[in-house]
Motif scaffolding. Structure first.
Motif, PDB file in Angstrom:
ATOM      1  N   TRP A 697      -7.725 -29.304   6.873  1.00  0.00           N
ATOM      2  CA  TRP A 697      -7.794 -30.020   8.147  1.00  0.00           C
ATOM      3  C   TRP A 697      -6.675 -29.502   9.045  1.00  0.00           C
ATOM      4  O   TRP A 697      -5.557 -29.267   8.586  1.00  0.00           O
ATOM      5  CB  TRP A 697      -7.678 -31.525   7.917  1.00  0.00           C
ATOM      6  N   ALA A 698      -6.956 -29.350  10.323  1.00  0.00           N
ATOM      7  CA  ALA A 698      -6.083 -28.530  11.176  1.00  0.00           C
ATOM      8  C   ALA A 698      -5.203 -29.300  12.144  1.00  0.00           C
ATOM      9  O   ALA A 698      -4.701 -28.731  13.105  1.00  0.00           O
ATOM     10  CB  ALA A 698      -6.941 -27.515  11.950  1.00  0.00           C
ATOM     11  N   GLU A 699      -4.980 -30.601  11.910  1.00  0.00           N
ATOM     12  CA  GLU A 699      -4.125 -31.355  12.836  1.00  0.00           C
ATOM     13  C   GLU A 699      -2.749 -30.705  12.998  1.00  0.00           C
ATOM     14  O   GLU A 699      -2.183 -30.696  14.092  1.00  0.00           O
ATOM     15  CB  GLU A 699      -3.927 -32.797  12.347  1.00  0.00           C
ATOM     16  N   LYS A 700      -2.199 -30.188  11.918  1.00  0.00           N
ATOM     17  CA  LYS A 700      -0.862 -29.597  11.948  1.00  0.00           C
ATOM     18  C   LYS A 700      -0.904 -28.072  11.840  1.00  0.00           C
ATOM     19  O   LYS A 700       0.107 -27.447  11.534  1.00  0.00           O
ATOM     20  CB  LYS A 700      -0.017 -30.159  10.808  1.00  0.00           C
ATOM     21  N   VAL A 701      -2.073 -27.497  12.076  1.00  0.00           N
ATOM     22  CA  VAL A 701      -2.249 -26.056  11.858  1.00  0.00           C
ATOM     23  C   VAL A 701      -2.746 -25.421  13.156  1.00  0.00           C
ATOM     24  O   VAL A 701      -3.944 -25.296  13.396  1.00  0.00           O
ATOM     25  CB  VAL A 701      -3.242 -25.789  10.711  1.00  0.00           C
ATOM     26  N   SER A 702      -1.806 -25.045  14.019  1.00  0.00           N
ATOM     27  CA  SER A 702      -2.174 -24.562  15.349  1.00  0.00           C
ATOM     28  C   SER A 702      -2.132 -23.048  15.487  1.00  0.00           C
ATOM     29  O   SER A 702      -2.546 -22.504  16.510  1.00  0.00           O
ATOM     30  CB  SER A 702      -1.253 -25.182  16.408  1.00  0.00           C
ATOM     31  N   THR A 703      -1.628 -22.334  14.466  1.00  0.00           N
ATOM     32  CA  THR A 703      -1.555 -20.876  14.540  1.00  0.00           C
ATOM     33  C   THR A 703      -2.222 -20.258  13.319  1.00  0.00           C
ATOM     34  O   THR A 703      -2.359 -20.898  12.268  1.00  0.00           O
ATOM     35  CB  THR A 703      -0.093 -20.384  14.598  1.00  0.00           C
ATOM     36  N   ASP A 704      -2.604 -18.994  13.456  1.00  0.00           N
ATOM     37  CA  ASP A 704      -3.212 -18.289  12.328  1.00  0.00           C
ATOM     38  C   ASP A 704      -2.206 -18.112  11.194  1.00  0.00           C
ATOM     39  O   ASP A 704      -2.568 -18.150  10.016  1.00  0.00           O
ATOM     40  CB  ASP A 704      -3.735 -16.921  12.780  1.00  0.00           C
ATOM     41  N   GLN A 705      -0.935 -17.911  11.537  1.00  0.00           N
ATOM     42  CA  GLN A 705       0.089 -17.766  10.506  1.00  0.00           C
ATOM     43  C   GLN A 705       0.199 -19.035   9.670  1.00  0.00           C
ATOM     44  O   GLN A 705       0.211 -18.977   8.438  1.00  0.00           O
ATOM     45  CB  GLN A 705       1.441 -17.440  11.133  1.00  0.00           C
ATOM     46  N   ARG A 706       0.255 -20.183  10.337  1.00  0.00           N
ATOM     47  CA  ARG A 706       0.330 -21.452   9.601  1.00  0.00           C
ATOM     48  C   ARG A 706      -0.939 -21.651   8.774  1.00  0.00           C
ATOM     49  O   ARG A 706      -0.876 -22.138   7.635  1.00  0.00           O
ATOM     50  CB  ARG A 706       0.537 -22.606  10.580  1.00  0.00           C
ATOM     51  N   LEU A 707      -2.071 -21.293   9.317  1.00  0.00           N
ATOM     52  CA  LEU A 707      -3.337 -21.433   8.596  1.00  0.00           C
ATOM     53  C   LEU A 707      -3.283 -20.679   7.275  1.00  0.00           C
ATOM     54  O   LEU A 707      -3.607 -21.225   6.212  1.00  0.00           O
ATOM     55  CB  LEU A 707      -4.487 -20.917   9.455  1.00  0.00           C
ATOM     56  N   GLU A 708      -2.855 -19.427   7.325  1.00  0.00           N
ATOM     57  CA  GLU A 708      -2.820 -18.618   6.106  1.00  0.00           C
ATOM     58  C   GLU A 708      -1.761 -19.116   5.131  1.00  0.00           C
ATOM     59  O   GLU A 708      -1.965 -19.081   3.906  1.00  0.00           O
ATOM     60  CB  GLU A 708      -2.594 -17.154   6.477  1.00  0.00           C
ATOM     61  N   GLU A 709      -0.637 -19.603   5.652  1.00  0.00           N
ATOM     62  CA  GLU A 709       0.400 -20.160   4.783  1.00  0.00           C
ATOM     63  C   GLU A 709      -0.102 -21.381   4.022  1.00  0.00           C
ATOM     64  O   GLU A 709       0.246 -21.594   2.859  1.00  0.00           O
ATOM     65  CB  GLU A 709       1.624 -20.564   5.617  1.00  0.00           C
ATOM     66  N   MET A 710      -0.914 -22.197   4.693  1.00  0.00           N
ATOM     67  CA  MET A 710      -1.400 -23.415   4.047  1.00  0.00           C
ATOM     68  C   MET A 710      -2.530 -23.113   3.054  1.00  0.00           C
ATOM     69  O   MET A 710      -2.636 -23.760   2.006  1.00  0.00           O
ATOM     70  CB  MET A 710      -1.892 -24.408   5.100  1.00  0.00           C
ATOM     71  N   ILE A 711      -3.365 -22.138   3.364  1.00  0.00           N
ATOM     72  CA  ILE A 711      -4.514 -21.840   2.502  1.00  0.00           C
ATOM     73  C   ILE A 711      -4.100 -21.082   1.249  1.00  0.00           C
ATOM     74  O   ILE A 711      -4.521 -21.417   0.128  1.00  0.00           O
ATOM     75  CB  ILE A 711      -5.570 -21.026   3.275  1.00  0.00           C
ATOM     76  N   PHE A 712      -3.282 -20.053   1.435  1.00  0.00           N
ATOM     77  CA  PHE A 712      -2.971 -19.157   0.319  1.00  0.00           C
ATOM     78  C   PHE A 712      -1.542 -19.371  -0.169  1.00  0.00           C
ATOM     79  O   PHE A 712      -0.630 -19.481   0.647  1.00  0.00           O
ATOM     80  CB  PHE A 712      -3.171 -17.703   0.764  1.00  0.00           C
ATOM     81  N   PRO A 713      -1.319 -19.450  -1.489  1.00  0.00           N
ATOM     82  CA  PRO A 713      -2.247 -19.046  -2.558  1.00  0.00           C
ATOM     83  C   PRO A 713      -3.088 -20.176  -3.162  1.00  0.00           C
ATOM     84  O   PRO A 713      -3.821 -19.940  -4.122  1.00  0.00           O
ATOM     85  CB  PRO A 713      -1.296 -18.501  -3.614  1.00  0.00           C
ATOM     86  N   ARG A 714      -3.021 -21.401  -2.625  1.00  0.00           N
ATOM     87  CA  ARG A 714      -3.702 -22.504  -3.293  1.00  0.00           C
ATOM     88  C   ARG A 714      -5.211 -22.312  -3.380  1.00  0.00           C
ATOM     89  O   ARG A 714      -5.834 -22.732  -4.369  1.00  0.00           O
ATOM     90  CB  ARG A 714      -3.347 -23.830  -2.608  1.00  0.00           C
ATOM     91  N   LEU A 715      -5.819 -21.687  -2.365  1.00  0.00           N
ATOM     92  CA  LEU A 715      -7.268 -21.482  -2.403  1.00  0.00           C
ATOM     93  C   LEU A 715      -7.657 -20.557  -3.552  1.00  0.00           C
ATOM     94  O   LEU A 715      -8.760 -20.667  -4.098  1.00  0.00           O
ATOM     95  CB  LEU A 715      -7.759 -20.914  -1.071  1.00  0.00           C
ATOM     96  N   ILE A 716      -6.764 -19.663  -3.935  1.00  0.00           N
ATOM     97  CA  ILE A 716      -7.060 -18.762  -5.054  1.00  0.00           C
ATOM     98  C   ILE A 716      -7.133 -19.560  -6.357  1.00  0.00           C
ATOM     99  O   ILE A 716      -7.957 -19.272  -7.233  1.00  0.00           O
ATOM    100  CB  ILE A 716      -6.000 -17.645  -5.128  1.00  0.00           C
ATOM    101  N   ALA A 717      -6.292 -20.579  -6.479  1.00  0.00           N
ATOM    102  CA  ALA A 717      -6.361 -21.452  -7.660  1.00  0.00           C
ATOM    103  C   ALA A 717      -7.677 -22.231  -7.672  1.00  0.00           C
ATOM    104  O   ALA A 717      -8.299 -22.409  -8.733  1.00  0.00           O
ATOM    105  CB  ALA A 717      -5.180 -22.407  -7.677  1.00  0.00           C
ATOM    106  N   ILE A 718      -8.114 -22.694  -6.515  1.00  0.00           N
ATOM    107  CA  ILE A 718      -9.398 -23.402  -6.433  1.00  0.00           C
ATOM    108  C   ILE A 718     -10.533 -22.478  -6.847  1.00  0.00           C
ATOM    109  O   ILE A 718     -11.451 -22.878  -7.579  1.00  0.00           O
ATOM    110  CB  ILE A 718      -9.618 -23.937  -5.006  1.00  0.00           C
ATOM    111  N   ALA A 719     -10.462 -21.226  -6.396  1.00  0.00           N
ATOM    112  CA  ALA A 719     -11.496 -20.247  -6.753  1.00  0.00           C
ATOM    113  C   ALA A 719     -11.543 -20.046  -8.262  1.00  0.00           C
ATOM    114  O   ALA A 719     -12.631 -19.936  -8.854  1.00  0.00           O
ATOM    115  CB  ALA A 719     -11.218 -18.926  -6.044  1.00  0.00           C
TER     116      ALA A 719
END
Length: 838
Positions: A697-719
């Motif tokens: 959810w992007a309430e606190k995610v306004s830049t692409d850099q923040r987006l990638e910081e929040m997603i990775f590496p946790r999304l790799i664990a989900i995968a």
């Protein structure tokens, strides 16, 4: 800003264009005032940040002349509540709607002299980290109504904390980061079903190595050829015959998405029954190749002999991206899709519509993006919506996906075996759509065309219901009594379906949201009262299941499957939401997030699956990637779920959620009711559990850099959890933590020492989250580790900021009282994390 070329009736929005031009012109005149202001937000000393702390906004006039503030007000977005009665009486802080607040200067002749400062203190609900602070600050002139963004603003990333509290935190982190000794890294992420590796014998892939690809897998073969050429410099030679080298062929005895991968003296042999299986075999091969070989000067790659037979645990392995709260460009979406494909995720839930933005062009309803994607301080004129989540005063251009953009995303995803599932929020989270259709209503009413004005109207103007949504909106819910609501949904679904057809990617499923419709809604709507009478309903709570059934029928009439959030499969009979068994066999797919430990709904996903609903387990407690990693004030993210670190993500057991559910995110013991006497999955329920998904959810995610910081590496664990077969530690009633730690250690070593190094290379590099430190003092020694291995730590002893020329941490560090130790983590490219003081 509106793309007028995309609007069928550009004169309709000429006023919007003029308003934006006028604002821009005024901003040039008034920008000097904003440029003089330096703003800082911080938590005041002596505060317990968890218990309604006092924080302050400091305004400094850095200019050479005084500023008369009475004609101005300060506006900002703030995700917490503010107590209006605990504000300095020189100011007023008023909540306007959503997360928007206004600060007024009440004192007559309120001058801020050159180089002077003023402090605006206010009491808030508990804070967790600096991203809870105000964002998107702007000033607005009460006489002209025009506004200017504040550019010189800082949110202080530290909070009041004693030395003992800090040291206890770093010690806690150190213990958390400890890995099991003697465990080797797993060889491939995600973990294959069966894998045997012989490192004593190798096959060399080099320029000129032959590759034979069965015709049906030609596009997949191209992915492998292109990868080797781009990242290793190796150029394969196509072959028309099956010979030594690389062979990719069809095998009819394998399940969908499955593959066999063998490496021996003759070469690499891949078998799959479908394109996806061949593609995933190639992703496994890429994972097997060490990052040190991902260099263009490689002459050959020595691969160990291997035998792999692999199938996914779940057919649904997903990720949801919110591009409504804060927009993310098409280019960034494509970057995310690339990494989803690399780790075998196959469902992209595209959340591009919400209260705070409508981000997809619908050609027949241009108002949706002209108004709904236009966040501006001039929202009162009805030509835009209010600033939210840091968007600021001035409307930004191109904050939506055009039809062409969406087609490109669809085709890009399809080539990587990813299904795109679009989400149109209804009936709640619909404010952007409601305001857009209200603007359309105003235009056609003025033109004297009542039929067109009411054609897609979503709200009842006479509705006096009082409610407050989870995001503090009081006007964000569609009205189910209006035929125009269903006409609107039908039109939007038809147009999205048509875009999919144009892309050559047929739409199979559409998500219609259904979450967080607040209590109190519809209670005082004349249209709803008439609707209830017409449908023989005596309680307004019964409007909900009827609405869900109606929109499900609407979607199914278009040969589509409807998915939505868990509330679609629930109803309120007066004692809170409970499973609605009546719709269990209706074909609705549910994304179930609510399993918060200790809050009573830990088994909700199982209860819904057992009732017949197809469930995608979107565990908020493990897989909500907008959550803060831990309780460091400098760590960004939400906290209402608790904290979600990599360990918590990896420890998710989809079919046995209670196996390791004993403590909350702070390490405190949970009450037994959180994991005892809960409903377990039945045999039928297990069949209905389609898979798992991560969500951002992007309430606190306004830049692409923040987006990638929040997603990775946790999304790799989900995968890894979505693909890998059920592990030994997940089974039974007794949790074997030692077995789990071995599994986690193997995963995290592969991740930190190899996979993240590849993320430094792919697509020019991703800004994944750098690991943070654990520090433990024993005697006169400091022991240091990181969230995941594979990164260097540098330190100083004199209070200076560490650089790559500072001392590197190797083993323990002698500790001396009086010295100020500063630490910093660096990756291979020189990117560094926060400075940590001990």
């Amino acid at each position: 800003m509106t793309n007028l070329k995309k609007i069928k009736n550009p004169l309709l929005y000429a006023g919007l264009g003029m308003a934006l031009l006028s604002q821009a012109a005024y901003a040039q005149k008034s920008s000097s005032i904003a440029d003089q202001l330096q703003l800082t937000w911080q938590v005041k000393d002596g505060q317990n940040i968890r218990k309604n702390p006092v924080s302050t906004i400091i305004l400094k006039n850095t200019g050479k002349s005084a500023i008369q503030l009475n004609d101005w007000s300060l506006w900002f977005n703030f995700i917490r509540s503010i107590d209006p009665d605990k504000v300095d009486n020189r100011f007023a802080i008023d909540h306007r709607n959503g997360d928007l607040f206004q600060v007024s200067f009440k004192k007559n002749n309120f001058l801020l002299n050159a180089q002077d400062t003023i402090h605006i203190d206010f009491t808030t609900t508990g804070l967790v980290n600096y991203t809870d602070g105000p964002i998107g600050l702007y000033i607005k002139n009460s006489k002209t109504g025009l506004s200017t963004d504040i550019r010189n603003y800082t949110a202080v990333k530290t909070a009041p904390q004693s030395e003992a509290e800090k040291n206890n935190y770093w010690s806690y982190k150190y213990d958390l980061n400890q890995l099991t000794k003697g465990v080797e890294a797993q060889r491939i992420i995600p973990l294959p079903s069966h894998i045997n590796i012989n490192d004593n014998t190798k096959f060399n892939v080099a320029t000129g190595t032959k590759i034979f690809v069965a015709s049906e897998f030609s596009s997949e073969g191209n992915f492998l050829t292109d990868f080797l050429n781009k990242y290793t410099g190796i150029k394969l030679s196509p072959s028309s015959a099956k010979e030594d080298g690389i062979v990719i062929v069809k095998a009819n005895d394998l399940k969908p998405e499955s593959y066999r991968l063998n490496i021996d003296a003759k070469g690499i042999h891949i078998e799959a029954s479908d394109k996806a299986g061949a593609f995933y075999a190639i992703q496994s091969l890429k994972s097997l190749i060490n990052h040190q070989q991902w260099i263009k000067t490689t002459k050959s790659i020595a691969l160990p002999h291997a035998s792999i037979e692999d199938s996914p645990r779940y057919g649904y392995r997903g990720f949801m991206l919110d591009a409504a709260r804060n927009f993310h460009s098409k280019a960034e979406v494509l970057r995310i899709l690339d990494l989803m494909a690399a780790y075998k995720l196959n469902k992209f839930h595209f959340h591009f519509i919400d209260d705070e933005g409508w981000r997809l062009e619908i050609p027949s309803l241009p108002e949706l993006t002209a108004v709904g994607a236009n966040r501006t301080a001039n929202f009162e004129d009805g030509k835009g919506i209010q600033p939210a989540y840091g968007s600021g005063a001035t409307a930004k251009a191109h904050q939506f996906y055009t039809v062409a953009d969406y087609i490109e995303i669809l085709q890009y995803a399809q080539a990587r075996h990813i299904d795109v599932i679009p989400e149109v929020e209804t009936p709640g989270h619909a404010r952007a759509a409601i305001k857009a259709m209200r603007a359309r209503y105003a235009h056609y009413t003025k033109a004297g065309d009542k039929q067109k004005a009411e054609e897609f109207l979503l709200d009842d103007a006479d509705d006096k219901s009082v409610y407050n949504s989870a995001q503090n909106w009081n006007d964000n819910v569609m009205n189910p009594a209006l035929p125009s609501t269903y006409h609107f949904l039908s039109k939007v679904v038809d147009e999205i379906k048509a875009i999919h057809e144009k892309a050559g990617v047929p739409l199979k499923m559409i998500d219609l949201g259904g979450d967080e419709t607040p209590s109190g809604v519809w209670e005082k709507s004349p249209k709803i009262l008439a609707f209830m009478k017409e449908n023989n309903i005596s309680n307004v709570l019964d409007v909900w299941p009827l609405y869900i059934a109606k929109i499900n029928q609407l979607v199914q009439s278009k040969d589509l499957t409807m998915s939505g959030w868990e509330e679609m499969g629930m109803r309120n009979k007066g004692k809170g939401m409970e499973v609605n068994a009546e719709l269990g066999k209706s074909g609705i797919h549910l994304n179930v997030w609510n399993n918060l430990p200790g809050q009573g709904q830990e088994d909700l996903a199982y209860r819904l699956a057992n009732a017949g609903y197809k469930v995608v387990y979107t565990s908020a407690a493990n897989n909500y990637l907008d959550m803060s990693w831990d309780r460091d004030f400098a760590d960004p993210g939400h906290s209402w779920v608790g904290t979600v670190n990599l360990n918590r993500t990896y420890s998710f057991s989809p079919e046995n959620f209670f196996i390791n559910l004993r403590k909350d995110d702070t390490g405190k013991d949970l009450v037994k009711e959180a994991y005892t006497n809960k409903e377990q999955l039945t045999a039928e329920g297990k069949k209905n559990l389609l898979g798992i998904k991560g969500a951002l959810w992007a309430e606190k995610v306004s830049t692409d850099q923040r987006l990638e910081e929040m997603i990775f590496p946790r999304l790799i664990a989900i995968a890894d959890r979505a693909w890998a077969q059920e592990q030994a530690w997940e089974k039974g009633n007794a949790y074997d933590e030692a077995t789990y730690r071995k599994s986690y250690t193997a995963f995290i070593k592969k991740l930190g020492e190899d996979e993240l190094k590849k993320l430094d290379i792919i697509n020019g590099g991703y800004t994944y989250r750098l690991p943070k430190l654990g520090i433990k003092k024993e005697g006169n020694q400091l022991y240091i580790n990181t969230d995941y291995p594979g990164f260097k730590v540098y330190y100083t002893e004199n209070g200076s900021t560490p650089t790559l020329k500072s001392k590197e941490v190797n083993g323990t560090i002698p500790f001396q009282v009086g010295k100020k130790y500063l630490f910093k983590v660096f990756d291979a490219k020189g990117r560094s994390g926060d400075v940590i003081a001990y």
